[in-house]
Design a protein around this motif. Structure first.
Motif, short mmCIF file in Angstrom:
data_model
loop_
_atom_site.label_atom_id
_atom_site.label_comp_id
_atom_site.label_asym_id
_atom_site.label_seq_id
_atom_site.Cartn_x
_atom_site.Cartn_y
_atom_site.Cartn_z
N GLY A 285 101.68 70.87 87.19
CA GLY A 285 101.07 70.14 86.08
C GLY A 285 100.11 69.05 86.52
N ASP A 286 100.22 67.89 85.89
CA ASP A 286 99.31 66.76 86.06
C ASP A 286 99.07 66.43 87.54
N LEU A 287 97.84 66.62 88.00
CA LEU A 287 97.51 66.39 89.40
C LEU A 287 97.30 64.91 89.72
N SER A 288 97.05 64.09 88.71
CA SER A 288 96.77 62.67 88.96
C SER A 288 97.99 61.91 89.49
N GLU A 289 99.18 62.41 89.20
CA GLU A 289 100.40 61.74 89.67
C GLU A 289 101.28 62.69 90.48
N ASN A 290 100.65 63.62 91.17
CA ASN A 290 101.37 64.65 91.89
C ASN A 290 101.29 64.38 93.40
N ALA A 291 102.35 63.81 93.94
CA ALA A 291 102.37 63.44 95.36
C ALA A 291 102.30 64.67 96.26
N GLU A 292 102.93 65.77 95.85
CA GLU A 292 102.89 66.98 96.66
C GLU A 292 101.47 67.52 96.77
N TYR A 293 100.73 67.44 95.68
CA TYR A 293 99.33 67.89 95.68
C TYR A 293 98.50 67.02 96.61
N ASP A 294 98.67 65.70 96.49
CA ASP A 294 97.92 64.78 97.35
C ASP A 294 98.24 65.01 98.82
N ALA A 295 99.51 65.20 99.13
CA ALA A 295 99.92 65.43 100.52
C ALA A 295 99.34 66.74 101.05
N ALA A 296 99.37 67.77 100.23
CA ALA A 296 98.84 69.07 100.65
C ALA A 296 97.32 69.00 100.86
N LYS A 297 96.62 68.29 100.00
CA LYS A 297 95.17 68.14 100.15
C LYS A 297 94.85 67.34 101.42
N GLU A 298 95.66 66.34 101.72
CA GLU A 298 95.45 65.55 102.94
C GLU A 298 95.70 66.42 104.18
N GLU A 299 96.76 67.22 104.13
CA GLU A 299 97.06 68.12 105.23
C GLU A 299 95.92 69.13 105.42
N GLN A 300 95.38 69.61 104.32
CA GLN A 300 94.27 70.56 104.38
C GLN A 300 93.06 69.91 105.06
N ALA A 301 92.78 68.67 104.72
CA ALA A 301 91.65 67.96 105.33
C ALA A 301 91.86 67.78 106.83
N GLU A 302 93.10 67.47 107.23
CA GLU A 302 93.40 67.30 108.66
C GLU A 302 93.23 68.62 109.41
N ILE A 303 93.68 69.71 108.82
CA ILE A 303 93.55 71.02 109.44
C ILE A 303 92.07 71.39 109.61
N GLU A 304 91.30 71.18 108.56
CA GLU A 304 89.87 71.52 108.62
C GLU A 304 89.14 70.65 109.64
N ALA A 305 89.52 69.38 109.74
CA ALA A 305 88.89 68.48 110.73
C ALA A 305 89.24 68.94 112.14
N ARG A 306 90.48 69.32 112.37
CA ARG A 306 90.90 69.79 113.70
C ARG A 306 90.18 71.09 114.06
N ILE A 307 89.99 71.97 113.08
CA ILE A 307 89.26 73.21 113.33
C ILE A 307 87.84 72.91 113.79
N VAL A 308 87.18 71.97 113.13
CA VAL A 308 85.82 71.59 113.51
C VAL A 308 85.79 71.05 114.95
N VAL A 309 86.76 70.19 115.29
CA VAL A 309 86.84 69.62 116.64
C VAL A 309 87.05 70.73 117.67
N LEU A 310 88.00 71.62 117.41
CA LEU A 310 88.29 72.70 118.35
C LEU A 310 87.10 73.63 118.53
N GLU A 311 86.43 73.98 117.44
CA GLU A 311 85.26 74.86 117.55
C GLU A 311 84.17 74.20 118.38
N LYS A 312 83.97 72.91 118.21
CA LYS A 312 82.96 72.19 118.99
C LYS A 312 83.36 72.17 120.47
#
Length: 158
Positions: free
Chosen positions: A42-69
């Motif tokens: 439901g409501d994403l504005s107060e969803n800690a699991e959603y926020d945590a998952a989005k943060e984890e996604q950003a960390e994974i994508e950043a690490r992928i960029v670093v590794l590819e470089k």
């Protein structure tokens, strides 16, 4: 501006390639599933699991960029070119710490593979730089934060 070369051993290259493959094929799917589940709550504005998952996604994508470089700029040390005569990248050396009368072993690696707690020191570290080019039997004085340390090179292996 030219990008800095990343010096790696063959093992280090394989580890980075495996980590990149795992991030792209396993971790991305896992985090996408977490985001999908969190959206279903439901409501994403107060969803800690959603926020945590989005943060984890950003960390994974950043690490992928670093590794590819890193992999794009990788320069692999050829074991056959590592000398047993002088300390160089890829050398595994046994040192005798004169002050503490201890023997220790280190492998000189590029900064991307450095792991001092596991005996892998960077060629760019003060100790690594000081040892490069020296031979078995030589004493090397290294400036450390605690003052000068003197080591004798016992053996050099590749």
């Amino acid at each position: 501006m030219a990008e800095k070369k990343v010096v790696l051993t063959y093992d280090g290259l394989k580890k980075l390639e495996e980590e990149l493959e795992n991030l792209k094929t396993v971790k991305r799917k896992e985090v996408a599933e977490k985001i999908k589940e969190a959206r279903g709550q439901g409501d994403l504005s107060e969803n800690a699991e959603y926020d945590a998952a989005k943060e984890e996604q950003a960390e994974i994508e950043a690490r992928i960029v670093v590794l590819e470089k890193m992999l794009r700029n990788a320069e692999v040390i050829d074991d056959e070119e590592v000398s047993n005569e002088v300390v160089s990248l890829g050398s595994t050396i046994e040192l005798h710490d004169i002050e503490f009368d201890e023997v220790m072993a280190y492998t000189i690696v590029g900064s991307a593979e450095a792991d001092p707690m596991n005996g892998r020191i960077s060629n760019e570290s003060p100790v690594g730089m000081a040892l490069l080019g020296h031979s078995t039997g030589e004493r090397v004085t290294i400036e450390t934060p605690d003052g000068e340390a003197v080591f004798e090179i016992i053996s050099i292996k590749r």
